[in-house]
Design an enzyme around this catalytic site. Structure first.
Site, PDB file in Angstrom:
ATOM      1  CG  LEU A 106    -106.601  -2.008 -19.366  1.00  0.00           C
ATOM      2  CD1 LEU A 106    -106.673  -2.626 -17.895  1.00  0.00           C
ATOM      3  CD2 LEU A 106    -105.441  -2.768 -20.185  1.00  0.00           C
ATOM      4  CG  ASN A 107    -113.716  -3.655 -20.693  1.00  0.00           C
ATOM      5  OD1 ASN A 107    -113.547  -4.570 -20.328  1.00  0.00           O
ATOM      6  ND2 ASN A 107    -114.559  -2.708 -19.611  1.00  0.00           N
ATOM      7  CG  HIS A 167     -98.809  -1.556  -7.972  1.00  0.00           C
ATOM      8  ND1 HIS A 167     -99.554  -1.868  -6.992  1.00  0.00           N
ATOM      9  CD2 HIS A 167     -97.657  -0.993  -7.393  1.00  0.00           C
ATOM     10  CE1 HIS A 167     -99.001  -1.547  -5.858  1.00  0.00           C
ATOM     11  NE2 HIS A 167     -97.934  -0.979  -6.330  1.00  0.00           N
ATOM     12  CD  GLU A 210     -96.596   1.864 -11.683  1.00  0.00           C
ATOM     13  OE1 GLU A 210     -96.726   2.924 -12.113  1.00  0.00           O
ATOM     14  OE2 GLU A 210     -96.303   1.569 -10.523  1.00  0.00           O
ATOM     15  CB  ILE A 268     -94.641  -1.374 -22.365  1.00  0.00           C
ATOM     16  CG1 ILE A 268     -94.720  -1.054 -20.588  1.00  0.00           C
ATOM     17  CG2 ILE A 268     -95.540  -0.634 -22.883  1.00  0.00           C
ATOM     18  CD1 ILE A 268     -96.253  -1.231 -19.997  1.00  0.00           C
ATOM     19  CD  GLU A 298    -104.228  -5.786 -22.618  1.00  0.00           C
ATOM     20  OE1 GLU A 298    -104.533  -5.182 -21.570  1.00  0.00           O
ATOM     21  OE2 GLU A 298    -103.281  -5.725 -23.578  1.00  0.00           O
ATOM     22  NE  ARG A 355    -109.449  -6.525 -19.442  1.00  0.00           N
ATOM     23  CZ  ARG A 355    -109.654  -5.874 -18.259  1.00  0.00           C
ATOM     24  NH1 ARG A 355    -110.879  -5.398 -17.952  1.00  0.00           N
ATOM     25  NH2 ARG A 355    -108.670  -5.771 -17.206  1.00  0.00           N
TER      26      ARG A 355
END
Length: 395
Positions: A250-251, A147, A144, A174, A374, A254
């Site tokens: 996210l992992n 954030h 965001e 995004i 990320e 990444r």
């Protein structure tokens, strides 16, 4: 006992890491390289300079026809490849451009992975086959405006309205947003953070493009605006509540990045090595000077170390799995070293290093974004620090 004669070394692989790859892994790598060379390499500098990724839907379908979208997922039209094969694909994609790898990574490791791991059977059947072919493009709405590194502070809200859900909020930075058919959006509900599968033609949803970027210019980047977006009860991802959901996605992303950054680094190193051999100064090639050779040797060592780390983590992911701090270790090291290789390569090219006739400056600018998204370098440092000490520096 007869002595074995070692094969001639490859300047791009002095350690002979290729010998550790299976024929199947090499075949995947070669297939990705061929499509990149044919469909993207001739145009990528122009796309970057213009700040556009034209015909993105057609490109997604071409990548889908090769099985690259969600390639490491099982079933629903996904290829079900190994983690190492997926990593090698990310490396080749990013050797062309970070924006290309981002398109594939967000599609497969964020949007598709979220639906595959946390979605209902109906959600999987509705979206994953079309996303695997590239017919439907996905995006992932977590970050965001206020954030980024602290997703727990998100302001996007999901409230119940009878049997429906209503989403209000705003997401930023995004990838794929304005060309997506479906968005996986994370919002704070009464019971905690929930994920939602949002068709982008839903009233109240919009995705204005973000322009004037100095990095990832050949990539679609958007805001997501959610103004009273009403969704049916079954739009929620049923299998997860809380930040564990988006963080596990996210992992996955990444992991692809720690491979992909090596592709950008390899492209820069290859360019610098070739240039140093061809460029004459003071009566001999640049490659003949000690300072240039020191730069090239240092880059070769770091590229080798990063590739070995990526391969180790990939083999581990395929066998016993990866801890979050292990993924952080890979992303932190490999992106930092890739940036250093890009910057050093630029110095070897001199003024030509800033020209888009060469890929170095483009990769260097892209890697500045890869360093941050990320998970920033600072966040990955603290994740490693917590794993080492048992103490969180964040709370």
């Amino acid at each position: 006992m007869s002595k074995k004669t070692a094969p001639k070394s490859d300047p791009l692989d002095l350690a002979g890491i290729d010998d550790l790859l299976s024929p199947e892994e090499k075949a995947v790598r070669q297939a990705v390289r061929q499509v990149c060379d044919a469909s993207v390499e001739p145009y990528i500098a122009e796309w970057y300079e213009s700040g556009e990724l034209p015909a993105v839907r057609e490109l997604a379908e071409e990548l889908g026809s090769l099985g690259l979208l969600g390639m490491h997922l099982e079933g629903y039209g996904c290829a079900g490849t190994s983690a190492v094969e997926y990593g090698l694909a990310c490396l080749e994609l990013e050797a062309t451009d970070s924006g290309l790898r981002s398109l594939v990574s967000v599609q497969g490791s964020l949007a598709m992975y979220a639906i595959h791991r946390f979605g209902s059977e109906e959600q999987k059947r509705e979206w994953l086959p079309r996303m695997a072919t590239g017919e439907a493009i996905g995006c992932f709405g977590l970050t965001e405006p206020d954030h980024g590194s602290d997703p727990g502070g998100m302001r996007t809200r999901a409230r119940r309205a009878g049997d429906d859900w209503v989403l209000d909020g705003r997401k930023m930075w995004i990838t794929n947003g304005s060309v997506a058919s479906v968005a996986v959006v994370w919002a704070r509900a009464e019971e905690g953070v929930r994920g939602f599968v949002v068709p982008t033609d839903t009233p109240g949803f919009s995705a204005p493009p973000i322009t004037h970027k100095g990095s990832l210019r050949a990539s679609v980047t958007s805001e997501l605006l959610l103004d009273g977006v009403r969704l049916p009860a079954d739009a929620v991802l049923p299998e997860v509540t809380g930040l564990r959901g988006p963080l596990s996605c996210l992992n996955e992303a990444r992991y692809g990045i720690l491979w992909g950054a090596l592709g950008a680094a390899r492209s820069c190193f290859r360019t610098a090595l070739s240039y140093a051999k061809e460029r004459d100064q003071f009566g001999k090639p640049l490659a003949g000077f000690q300072l240039t050779q020191a730069k090239l040797a240092d880059m070769a060592v770091e590229l080798t170390n990063g590739t070995l780390l990526a391969l180790h983590l990939g083999r581990r992911k395929d066998t016993v799995g990866l801890r979050p701090e292990q993924v952080s270790l890979g992303k932190l090291n490999n992106v930092n070293k890739a940036l250093a290789i890009a910057r050093t390569s630029r110095t070897i090219l001199g003024a030509n290093g800033i020209s888009l006739e060469f890929p170095v400056m483009r990769h260097m600018a892209n890697l500045e974004s890869v360093l941050t998204y990320e998970g920033t370098a600072e966040m990955h440092t603290l994740m490693i620090g917590q794993a080492l000490t048992g103490e969180s520096a964040l709370r």
